[in-house]
Design an enzyme around this catalytic site. Structure first.
Site, PDB file in Angstrom:
ATOM      1  N   VAL A  68       0.858  -1.186   0.000  1.00 55.22           N
ATOM      2  CA  VAL A  68       0.000   0.000   0.000  1.00 55.22           C
ATOM      3  C   VAL A  68       0.890   1.231   0.000  1.00 55.22           C
ATOM      4  O   VAL A  68       1.786   1.366   0.831  1.00 55.22           O
ATOM      5  CB  VAL A  68      -0.939   0.028   1.230  1.00 55.22           C
ATOM      6  CG1 VAL A  68      -1.705   1.349   1.296  1.00 55.22           C
ATOM      7  CG2 VAL A  68      -1.908  -1.141   1.187  1.00 55.22           C
ATOM      8  N   ALA A 113       4.684   4.128   2.778  1.00 52.95           N
ATOM      9  CA  ALA A 113       4.160   2.879   2.207  1.00 52.95           C
ATOM     10  C   ALA A 113       4.360   1.751   3.204  1.00 52.95           C
ATOM     11  O   ALA A 113       5.053   1.918   4.212  1.00 52.95           O
ATOM     12  CB  ALA A 113       4.888   2.556   0.911  1.00 52.95           C
ATOM     13  N   LYS A 114       3.769   0.639   2.949  1.00 53.95           N
ATOM     14  CA  LYS A 114       4.024  -0.574   3.734  1.00 53.95           C
ATOM     15  C   LYS A 114       3.632  -1.766   2.883  1.00 53.95           C
ATOM     16  O   LYS A 114       2.741  -1.667   2.028  1.00 53.95           O
ATOM     17  CB  LYS A 114       3.180  -0.570   5.008  1.00 53.95           C
ATOM     18  CG  LYS A 114       3.774  -1.421   6.106  1.00 53.95           C
ATOM     19  CD  LYS A 114       4.886  -0.664   6.793  1.00 53.95           C
ATOM     20  CE  LYS A 114       5.494  -1.375   7.944  1.00 53.95           C
ATOM     21  NZ  LYS A 114       6.460  -0.505   8.642  1.00 53.95           N
ATOM     22  N   GLY A 115       4.308  -2.889   3.117  1.00 55.90           N
ATOM     23  CA  GLY A 115       3.966  -4.105   2.391  1.00 55.90           C
ATOM     24  C   GLY A 115       3.990  -5.280   3.325  1.00 55.90           C
ATOM     25  O   GLY A 115       4.475  -5.192   4.453  1.00 55.90           O
ATOM     26  N   ASP A 154      10.896  -5.185   7.927  1.00 53.21           N
ATOM     27  CA  ASP A 154       9.952  -4.954   9.021  1.00 53.21           C
ATOM     28  C   ASP A 154       9.848  -6.294   9.759  1.00 53.21           C
ATOM     29  O   ASP A 154      10.676  -7.180   9.546  1.00 53.21           O
ATOM     30  CB  ASP A 154       8.596  -4.496   8.454  1.00 53.21           C
ATOM     31  CG  ASP A 154       7.686  -3.873   9.498  1.00 53.21           C
ATOM     32  OD1 ASP A 154       7.801  -2.663   9.740  1.00 53.21           O
ATOM     33  OD2 ASP A 154       6.850  -4.588  10.083  1.00 53.21           O
TER      34      ASP A 154
END
Ligand code: NAD
Length: 424
Positions: A68, A113-115, A154
């Site tokens: 995202v 963002a992050k995934g 992460d």
């Protein structure tokens, strides 16, 4: 017999909801328009992919992966990739927004963002994880890019996975592209200082807050929850700056010594003991809960989210809380802590030292040059100090606490940049 889905646990506070409630409050205080509020809340891009991967037993298993991109207003988006069974699009969406505010607070030219992939890396072989990471990278070839979207490690991922990502992306582009990802091993263009960076930023934040509260570090005491990447280096650096670290802890419990813990000895013990403090004898054993309510000057929660809630906030005796972890204080505790006059250096400011040095990694990759540790530390300390002063001045201007001030700084920066860039 019909299967009954277990009911959701209602009394567990949600760090992401806490974050959004503070965002809402800051947006209201800033008086941003309804339009701008919706522009800032809505993610720019949300990608969901199915990833068929051949497992070691020869069978194909399909994983669901997400990325995202919340915002690209300040620059290319930046954010980690988590491998965890609990990963879902709602969580990734909220964490992506969190990254937008964090980058804006420290004034680095990134959006958020992050995934993530819903998987359990502890039950997978290295080969299976590698194939999954490569499949995910291929699926995201049109999303990732050094000028577009730059991932990082992460929960559940580290330098090894970032190396595979860089390799797969580079192969597809027909050239080595180091700047597509940060948190890489040093030999592949990782940055010096990244390991200690978050703990170092926590230390700069704590020392800056002490200055404002006229607390002499050489007479100050601290308690630190969590003795991992963030907590351990924060403890070591605070100790180095004269602070007596009276308590540390990890998942095995708390360790207290009123004369100050010998941090070097505790680190050596932990490192020789599989990363755990269990059995450390240089201190009296206490619980993690007791650590939080010790009468110290500085409390650093650096383990996990939601450890300070409305249930234990009244017991906190520290003069300041410097949030090393993400979301360690639930929104329900804010008012109690405020009323007690405790200064909180919020997570989006206090733990931004990590993303700052990740930004330096990207800069070094792009200029094809390696900075020495002294330069990295000097520059990251300056960024953290400037960010602290900016948030502090904002808290004075709006007469709000440091947490709301940090959100005000971030939202104002992104909103005013959007106005300059314009829309359709
Ligand atoms: P880590 O896994 O290296 O260390 C976590 C530490 O917390 C360990 O010592 C562990 O034993 C301890 N711990 C776990 N559960 C606990 C519990 N219930 N009670 C007490 N201690 C417990 O993780 P980390 O990288 O140090 O991250 C810690 C926090 O900081 C997380 O919230 C993370 O999201 C946040 N953070 C990390 C970075 C970074 O650069 N590593 C950057 C920003 C934010």
């Amino acid at each position: 017999m019909t299967y009954i889905e277990p009911a959701p646990i209602k009394d567990k506070e949600n760090p992401l909801e806490s974050m959004m409630s503070r965002f809402d409050k800051a947006a209201e205080l800033l008086g941003i328009s309804d339009e701008m509020y919706h522009i800032l809340k809505m993610p720019r891009k949300q990608v969901v992919v199915g990833l068929p991967v051949t497992m070691d037993n020869g069978q194909i298993k399909v994983f669901e992966g997400y990325r995202v991109i919340h915002s690209t207003i300040l620059g290319p988006s930046k954010g980690g990739i988590r491998f965890d069974m609990g990963v879902n699009i709602d969580e990734i969406r909220a964490l992506a927004a969190w990254m937008t505010w964090k980058c804006a607070v420290v004034d680095i030219p990134y959006g958020g963002a992050k995934g993530g992939i819903a998987c359990n890396p502890r039950e997978m072989s290295a080969g299976e994880i590698e194939r999954l990471m490569r499949a995910y990278t291929t699926a995201m070839l049109n999303v990732f890019g050094p000028d577009e979207d730059i991932p990082a490690p992460d929960m559940g991922t580290g330098p090894r996975e970032m190396a595979w990502l860089m390799d797969e992306y580079s192969k597809a582009k027909g050239m080595t592209v180091q700047g597509v990802v940060t948190g890489k091993p040093l030999v592949l263009g990782g940055s010096l200082g990244r390991t200690e960076a978050t703990g170092r930023g926590v230390t700069v934040s704590a020392l800056s807050a002490m200055e404002k509260m006229r607390i002499n570090p050489y007479r100050a005491t601290a308690a630190i929850q969590g003795f991992g990447n963030v907590g351990m280096y924060a403890a070591a650096l605070l100790h180095e700056r004269g602070v007596s670290v009276q308590a540390i802890s990890d998942i095995s419990g708390g360790y207290y010594n009123s004369n100050g813990i010998d941090i070097e000895a505790a680190m050596a013990y932990r490192n020789a003991n599989g990363g755990m403090l269990e059995g450390y004898t240089g201190a009296e054993k206490i619980t993690n809960e007791e650590l939080l309510s010790l009468p110290v000057d500085v409390l650093v929660p650096a383990a996990k989210e939601d450890v300070i809630t409305h249930e234990n906030a009244a017991d906190i005796q520290a003069k300041m809380i410097v949030e090393g972890a993400n979301g360690p204080t639930s929104a329900s505790a804010d008012a109690i802590i405020n009323n007690k006059g405790i200064m909180v250096v919020p997570d989006i400011l206090a733990n931004a030292g990590g993303v700052t040095v990740s930004y330096f990694e990207w800069v070094q990759n792009r200029i094809g040059y390696k900075w020495n540790l002294e330069r990295i530390n000097r520059r990251s300390d300056r960024i953290m100090k400037d960010a602290f002063e900016n948030v502090y001045a904002t808290s004075q201007k709006y007469k709000v606490n440091m947490r709301l001030a940090a959100y005000i700084v971030a939202i104002d920066k992104v909103a005013s940049t959007y106005k300059f860039r314009g829309g359709y």
